[in-house]
Design a protein around this motif. Structure first.
Motif, short mmCIF file in Angstrom:
data_model
loop_
_atom_site.label_atom_id
_atom_site.label_comp_id
_atom_site.label_asym_id
_atom_site.label_seq_id
_atom_site.Cartn_x
_atom_site.Cartn_y
_atom_site.Cartn_z
N LYS A 35 -65.88 33.36 76.68
CA LYS A 35 -66.35 33.90 75.77
C LYS A 35 -65.68 35.83 76.58
CE LYS A 35 -71.36 34.53 74.38
NZ LYS A 35 -73.05 34.46 74.62
N LYS A 36 -66.15 35.53 76.87
CA LYS A 36 -65.50 37.75 77.27
C LYS A 36 -64.28 37.35 76.35
CE LYS A 36 -64.54 40.97 79.81
NZ LYS A 36 -65.13 42.22 81.92
N MET A 37 -63.12 36.94 76.44
CA MET A 37 -61.32 36.46 75.65
C MET A 37 -62.26 36.59 74.47
SD MET A 37 -59.95 38.37 78.07
CE MET A 37 -58.65 37.92 77.19
N ARG A 38 -63.35 35.51 74.24
CA ARG A 38 -62.73 35.41 72.91
C ARG A 38 -64.03 35.93 71.84
NH1 ARG A 38 -61.16 30.02 71.05
NH2 ARG A 38 -60.23 28.37 72.94
N GLY A 39 -65.47 36.46 72.65
CA GLY A 39 -66.19 36.14 71.42
C GLY A 39 -66.89 36.16 70.53
N GLU A 40 -67.54 35.76 69.42
CA GLU A 40 -67.76 35.05 68.02
C GLU A 40 -66.23 35.05 67.40
OE1 GLU A 40 -70.65 33.02 68.53
OE2 GLU A 40 -70.75 33.77 69.94
N THR A 41 -65.87 36.09 67.28
CA THR A 41 -64.85 36.47 66.00
C THR A 41 -64.35 37.16 67.08
OG1 THR A 41 -65.27 38.17 65.06
CG2 THR A 41 -66.02 35.68 64.14
N ILE A 42 -62.66 37.71 66.99
CA ILE A 42 -62.16 38.12 66.85
C ILE A 42 -61.04 38.24 66.28
CG2 ILE A 42 -60.37 36.91 68.09
CD1 ILE A 42 -60.09 38.71 70.46
N GLN A 43 -60.50 39.83 66.02
CA GLN A 43 -59.78 40.11 65.35
C GLN A 43 -58.18 41.08 66.48
OE1 GLN A 43 -60.63 41.82 61.63
NE2 GLN A 43 -62.56 41.51 61.80
N VAL A 44 -56.76 41.07 66.26
CA VAL A 44 -56.37 41.25 67.39
C VAL A 44 -54.58 41.72 67.17
CG1 VAL A 44 -55.08 40.95 69.54
CG2 VAL A 44 -57.23 40.09 68.77
N GLU A 45 -54.14 42.78 66.75
CA GLU A 45 -53.10 43.29 66.30
C GLU A 45 -51.90 43.08 67.93
OE1 GLU A 45 -52.46 46.92 64.91
OE2 GLU A 45 -54.26 47.04 63.89
N ILE A 46 -51.09 42.49 67.68
CA ILE A 46 -49.79 42.27 69.71
C ILE A 46 -48.16 42.67 68.67
CG2 ILE A 46 -49.29 39.95 70.85
CD1 ILE A 46 -52.08 38.92 69.80
N GLU A 47 -48.25 42.99 70.10
CA GLU A 47 -46.56 42.93 69.84
C GLU A 47 -45.97 41.84 71.32
OE1 GLU A 47 -45.19 46.64 71.23
OE2 GLU A 47 -45.51 47.18 68.38
N MET A 48 -45.66 40.86 70.76
CA MET A 48 -44.69 40.02 71.24
C MET A 48 -43.00 40.25 71.68
SD MET A 48 -44.86 35.55 70.79
CE MET A 48 -43.86 35.92 69.48
N ASP A 49 -42.78 40.25 73.11
CA ASP A 49 -41.69 39.94 73.33
C ASP A 49 -41.44 39.07 74.30
OD1 ASP A 49 -42.05 43.32 73.10
OD2 ASP A 49 -42.71 43.34 75.07
N ILE A 50 -40.37 38.27 73.37
CA ILE A 50 -39.65 37.04 73.61
C ILE A 50 -38.08 37.36 74.39
CG2 ILE A 50 -38.62 34.97 72.93
CD1 ILE A 50 -39.79 34.93 70.48
#
Length: 251
Positions: A35-50
């Protein structure tokens, strides 16, 4: 020990040691973490390093999610992938490819394929399984990890659950209720992958890890790193936002 002394001992323990969370089950700990990591809704900006032995690249991502049934992902960089988007509604997933102006509904045969060349799969986007409802949970032990006191929780999938792993071990910080490490095992008890969580910071109204590394067990010098740049929890998002038409117009 007399009954009276036992009662006094229990009362003193409850007053002096409240941080031990007596009576808290493994499932309740995982539910609080989820619940802490999800919330009811979530908006995220991410950088993904491959990261690969011979190269590495970074992908910019914006993501919106509501509960377990709705999510939208927009690729913001690099230029060749910019504007590509993904939509999940319940158990179905669509991909919008702006270079060919085409919407593709991903068939089950593509679910196990790599997502954007990373160590995540298309199936990871769908997330059919629930860490709360689809597993039987047990606390194996308490352990110090990354200077934090952690519950080590074993999760065994229920017989009818849509889960690819045979066993999952999760290290959960006892104070913050965030996962610090996850080990995924196959049905033969072989380690498949490990997720490490680092850099706990305050994002919006909660403290959570802001960098996660997924490392496959059988691919040396290979990993995928997620770096969370901004997160907004519990801001209302209407169900209509998660539509095939909207995924074409995201900016």
């Amino acid at each position: 020990m007399t009954i009276q002394i036992k009662i006094i001992f229990l009362l003193l323990t409850a007053v002096l040691l409240p941080g031990l969370n007596f009576g808290q089950t493994a499932k309740e700990i995982i539910e609080k973490m989820d619940k802490k990591m999800r919330g009811e809704t979530i908006q995220v900006e991410i950088e993904m390093d491959i990261v690969r032995p011979r190269f590495s690249r970074t992908v910019g991502i914006k993501s919106w999610a509501k509960g377990k049934d709705y999510s939208m992902i927009l690729i913001t960089s690099p230029a060749r992938d910019k504007g590509t988007s993904y939509l999940k509604r319940q158990k179905e997933i669509w991909n919008w490819v702006p270079t060919i102006e085409r919407t593709i509904k991903l068939p089950p045969s593509m679910m196990s394929q790599s997502w954007m060349g990373s160590d995540f799969t298309n199936d990871d986007l769908v997330k059919e399984s629930s860490v709360v409802e689809d597993y039987d949970h047990s606390i194996l032990k308490s352990e110090k990890y990354q200077n934090s006191d952690c519950h080590v929780i074993q999760m065994i999938p229920k017989p009818d659950a849509a889960v690819v792993f045979g066993k999952v071990l999760v290290w959960v910080d006892k104070e913050l209720f965030v996962e610090l490490k996850v080990e995924n095992y196959d049905e033969y008890d072989n380690l498949v992958s490990t997720i490490f969580a680092y850099d706990i910071q305050k994002m919006d109204d909660r403290e959570i890890p802001t960098r996660m590394e997924m490392i496959p067990a059988d691919k040396p010098n290979q990993k995928t790193v997620l770096r969370y740049k901004n997160m907004i929890f519990d801001k209302p998002i209407d169900d209509s936002f998660f539509s095939v038409q909207r995924m074409k117009d995201l900016r």
